[in-house]
Design a protein around this motif. Structure first.
Motif, PDB file in Angstrom:
ATOM      1  N   PRO A 166       0.922  -1.157  -0.076  1.00 46.23           N
ATOM      2  CA  PRO A 166      -0.041  -0.199  -0.199  1.00 46.23           C
ATOM      3  C   PRO A 166       1.010   1.318  -0.119  1.00 46.23           C
ATOM      4  CG  PRO A 166      -0.749  -1.576   1.812  1.00 46.23           C
ATOM      5  CD  PRO A 166       0.472  -2.050   1.042  1.00 46.23           C
ATOM      6  N   LEU A 167       0.060   2.467  -0.520  1.00 48.33           N
ATOM      7  CA  LEU A 167       0.972   3.504  -0.618  1.00 48.33           C
ATOM      8  C   LEU A 167       1.014   4.092   1.082  1.00 48.33           C
ATOM      9  CD1 LEU A 167      -0.477   5.072  -3.807  1.00 48.33           C
ATOM     10  CD2 LEU A 167       1.683   3.798  -3.508  1.00 48.33           C
ATOM     11  N   ASP A 168       1.653   3.819   1.695  1.00 48.36           N
ATOM     12  CA  ASP A 168       1.992   4.346   3.147  1.00 48.36           C
ATOM     13  C   ASP A 168       3.277   4.125   3.552  1.00 48.36           C
ATOM     14  OD1 ASP A 168       1.931   1.520   4.071  1.00 48.36           O
ATOM     15  OD2 ASP A 168      -0.076   1.722   4.899  1.00 48.36           O
ATOM     16  N   ASN A 169       3.739   4.381   4.703  1.00 53.10           N
ATOM     17  CA  ASN A 169       5.244   4.152   5.056  1.00 53.10           C
ATOM     18  C   ASN A 169       5.496   2.875   5.337  1.00 53.10           C
ATOM     19  OD1 ASN A 169       5.394   6.729   5.600  1.00 53.10           O
ATOM     20  ND2 ASN A 169       5.067   6.888   7.753  1.00 53.10           N
ATOM     21  N   VAL A 170       4.816   1.907   5.624  1.00 48.23           N
ATOM     22  CA  VAL A 170       5.136   0.583   5.618  1.00 48.23           C
ATOM     23  C   VAL A 170       5.352  -0.072   4.321  1.00 48.23           C
ATOM     24  CG1 VAL A 170       4.345  -1.782   6.496  1.00 48.23           C
ATOM     25  CG2 VAL A 170       4.191   0.095   7.931  1.00 48.23           C
ATOM     26  N   GLY A 171       4.293   0.258   3.548  1.00 45.94           N
ATOM     27  CA  GLY A 171       4.259  -0.195   2.071  1.00 45.94           C
ATOM     28  C   GLY A 171       5.277   0.086   1.436  1.00 45.94           C
ATOM     29  N   ASN A 172       5.654   1.489   1.648  1.00 48.97           N
ATOM     30  CA  ASN A 172       6.894   2.054   0.839  1.00 48.97           C
ATOM     31  C   ASN A 172       8.015   1.563   1.084  1.00 48.97           C
ATOM     32  OD1 ASN A 172       4.953   3.782  -0.481  1.00 48.97           O
ATOM     33  ND2 ASN A 172       5.501   5.643   0.884  1.00 48.97           N
ATOM     34  N   ALA A 173       8.346   1.310   2.402  1.00 50.21           N
ATOM     35  CA  ALA A 173       9.612   0.848   3.020  1.00 50.21           C
ATOM     36  C   ALA A 173       9.631  -0.761   2.276  1.00 50.21           C
ATOM     37  CB  ALA A 173       9.538   0.553   4.548  1.00 50.21           C
ATOM     38  N   LEU A 174       8.702  -1.603   2.442  1.00 50.27           N
ATOM     39  CA  LEU A 174       8.719  -2.913   1.844  1.00 50.27           C
ATOM     40  C   LEU A 174       8.875  -2.802   0.410  1.00 50.27           C
ATOM     41  CD1 LEU A 174       5.784  -4.645   4.020  1.00 50.27           C
ATOM     42  CD2 LEU A 174       8.442  -4.822   4.380  1.00 50.27           C
ATOM     43  N   TRP A 175       8.348  -1.919  -0.376  1.00 48.79           N
ATOM     44  CA  TRP A 175       8.718  -1.996  -1.651  1.00 48.79           C
ATOM     45  C   TRP A 175       9.802  -1.567  -2.250  1.00 48.79           C
ATOM     46  CZ3 TRP A 175       7.023  -3.644  -5.936  1.00 48.79           C
ATOM     47  CH2 TRP A 175       7.135  -3.006  -7.100  1.00 48.79           C
ATOM     48  N   PRO A 211      10.642  -8.539  17.488  1.00 49.78           N
ATOM     49  CA  PRO A 211      10.222  -9.686  16.692  1.00 49.78           C
ATOM     50  C   PRO A 211      10.951 -10.204  15.576  1.00 49.78           C
ATOM     51  CG  PRO A 211       8.906  -8.056  16.060  1.00 49.78           C
ATOM     52  CD  PRO A 211       9.836  -7.374  16.993  1.00 49.78           C
ATOM     53  N   PHE A 212      10.905 -11.718  15.217  1.00 49.37           N
ATOM     54  CA  PHE A 212      11.523 -12.414  14.293  1.00 49.37           C
ATOM     55  C   PHE A 212      10.200 -12.719  13.519  1.00 49.37           C
ATOM     56  CE2 PHE A 212      13.789 -15.834  12.119  1.00 49.37           C
ATOM     57  CZ  PHE A 212      15.101 -15.290  12.016  1.00 49.37           C
ATOM     58  N   MET A 213      10.124 -12.495  12.160  1.00 51.12           N
ATOM     59  CA  MET A 213       9.216 -12.558  11.156  1.00 51.12           C
ATOM     60  C   MET A 213       9.688 -12.166   9.738  1.00 51.12           C
ATOM     61  SD  MET A 213       6.633  -9.584  12.348  1.00 51.12           S
ATOM     62  CE  MET A 213       7.213  -7.942  11.981  1.00 51.12           C
ATOM     63  N   SER A 214       8.824 -12.672   8.788  1.00 49.92           N
ATOM     64  CA  SER A 214       9.286 -12.363   7.383  1.00 49.92           C
ATOM     65  C   SER A 214       8.540 -11.034   7.164  1.00 49.92           C
ATOM     66  CB  SER A 214       8.297 -13.366   6.668  1.00 49.92           C
ATOM     67  OG  SER A 214       6.889 -13.057   6.706  1.00 49.92           O
ATOM     68  N   ALA A 215       8.988 -10.271   6.328  1.00 55.26           N
ATOM     69  CA  ALA A 215       8.879  -8.820   5.940  1.00 55.26           C
ATOM     70  C   ALA A 215       7.604  -8.709   5.042  1.00 55.26           C
ATOM     71  CB  ALA A 215      10.006  -8.106   5.300  1.00 55.26           C
ATOM     72  N   SER A 216       6.320  -8.982   5.631  1.00 57.25           N
ATOM     73  CA  SER A 216       5.179  -8.768   5.096  1.00 57.25           C
ATOM     74  C   SER A 216       4.442  -7.475   5.449  1.00 57.25           C
ATOM     75  CB  SER A 216       4.191  -9.835   5.138  1.00 57.25           C
ATOM     76  OG  SER A 216       3.784 -10.035   6.283  1.00 57.25           O
ATOM     77  N   TYR A 217       3.680  -6.829   4.582  1.00 55.83           N
ATOM     78  CA  TYR A 217       2.789  -5.657   5.135  1.00 55.83           C
ATOM     79  C   TYR A 217       1.941  -6.309   6.252  1.00 55.83           C
ATOM     80  CZ  TYR A 217       0.101  -1.586   5.235  1.00 55.83           C
ATOM     81  OH  TYR A 217      -0.632  -0.484   5.683  1.00 55.83           O
ATOM     82  N   GLU A 218       1.203  -7.348   6.101  1.00 57.33           N
ATOM     83  CA  GLU A 218       0.331  -7.851   7.098  1.00 57.33           C
ATOM     84  C   GLU A 218       1.240  -8.084   8.804  1.00 57.33           C
ATOM     85  OE1 GLU A 218       0.768  -9.404   4.221  1.00 57.33           O
ATOM     86  OE2 GLU A 218      -1.148  -8.607   3.376  1.00 57.33           O
ATOM     87  N   ASN A 219       2.222  -8.775   8.591  1.00 61.04           N
ATOM     88  CA  ASN A 219       3.125  -8.708  10.086  1.00 61.04           C
ATOM     89  C   ASN A 219       3.161  -7.601  10.410  1.00 61.04           C
ATOM     90  OD1 ASN A 219       2.922 -11.538   9.496  1.00 61.04           O
ATOM     91  ND2 ASN A 219       5.206 -11.770   8.612  1.00 61.04           N
ATOM     92  N   ILE A 220       3.774  -6.644   9.697  1.00 63.07           N
ATOM     93  CA  ILE A 220       4.465  -5.213  10.241  1.00 63.07           C
ATOM     94  C   ILE A 220       3.121  -4.460  10.929  1.00 63.07           C
ATOM     95  CG2 ILE A 220       5.620  -3.287   9.832  1.00 63.07           C
ATOM     96  CD1 ILE A 220       7.295  -4.925   7.678  1.00 63.07           C
ATOM     97  N   ALA A 221       2.172  -4.531   9.921  1.00 64.38           N
ATOM     98  CA  ALA A 221       0.858  -3.665  10.476  1.00 64.38           C
ATOM     99  C   ALA A 221       0.366  -4.377  11.659  1.00 64.38           C
ATOM    100  CB  ALA A 221       0.042  -3.527   9.300  1.00 64.38           C
ATOM    101  N   ALA A 222       0.238  -5.672  11.603  1.00 71.57           N
ATOM    102  CA  ALA A 222      -0.552  -6.233  12.911  1.00 71.57           C
ATOM    103  C   ALA A 222       0.401  -5.912  13.970  1.00 71.57           C
ATOM    104  CB  ALA A 222      -0.491  -7.803  12.553  1.00 71.57           C
TER     105      ALA A 222
END
Length: 116
Positions: A9-18, A78-89
């Motif tokens: 998504p076009l927000d801080n998390v989505g931009n960083a992951l992209w 936390p130790f996790m994969s870099a997905s939008y869902e993981n970070i946002a949650a």
């Protein structure tokens, strides 16, 4: 490569992951993240830290220099994969958990991309 706005998504998390993805990072590889929350009192920060420890979270506690009104910081790792869902949650979990302790969510950072 065209950006899928449902995954990034076009927000801080989505931009960083992209940015991570377009730099060649394999976002499916699990890695450690830093999620910081700041507090106005040491006592409240320690109570929040205890809550995280009771939920088996790795964390650090230290003075915070970025805001005179919130001089204490708890950082969870936390130790996790870099997905939008993981970070946002995880962000949402910290924000809602910190509210009773007058904490303020302060952001996240991906520590370990060397495994990618």
């Amino acid at each position: 490569m065209q950006r899928n706005e449902e995954l990034f998504p076009l927000d801080n998390v989505g931009n960083a992951l992209w940015e991570m993805l377009t730099s060649g990072d394999d976002l499916t590889v699990e890695r450690e993240f830093e999620f910081s929350t700041i507090f106005s009192s040491q006592d409240q920060a320690l109570k929040f830290g205890q809550l995280l420890l009771e939920n088996n979270q790795k964390l650090s506690f230290c003075p915070y220099q970025g805001d005179d009104n919130f001089p204490w910081e708890i950082t969870a790792y936390p130790f996790m994969s870099a997905s939008y869902e993981n970070i946002a949650a995880y962000q949402e979990l910290l924000m809602s958990s910190a509210t009773p302790f007058s904490g303020q969510y302060d952001g996240w950072y991906c520590i370990d991309t060397s495994q990618a």
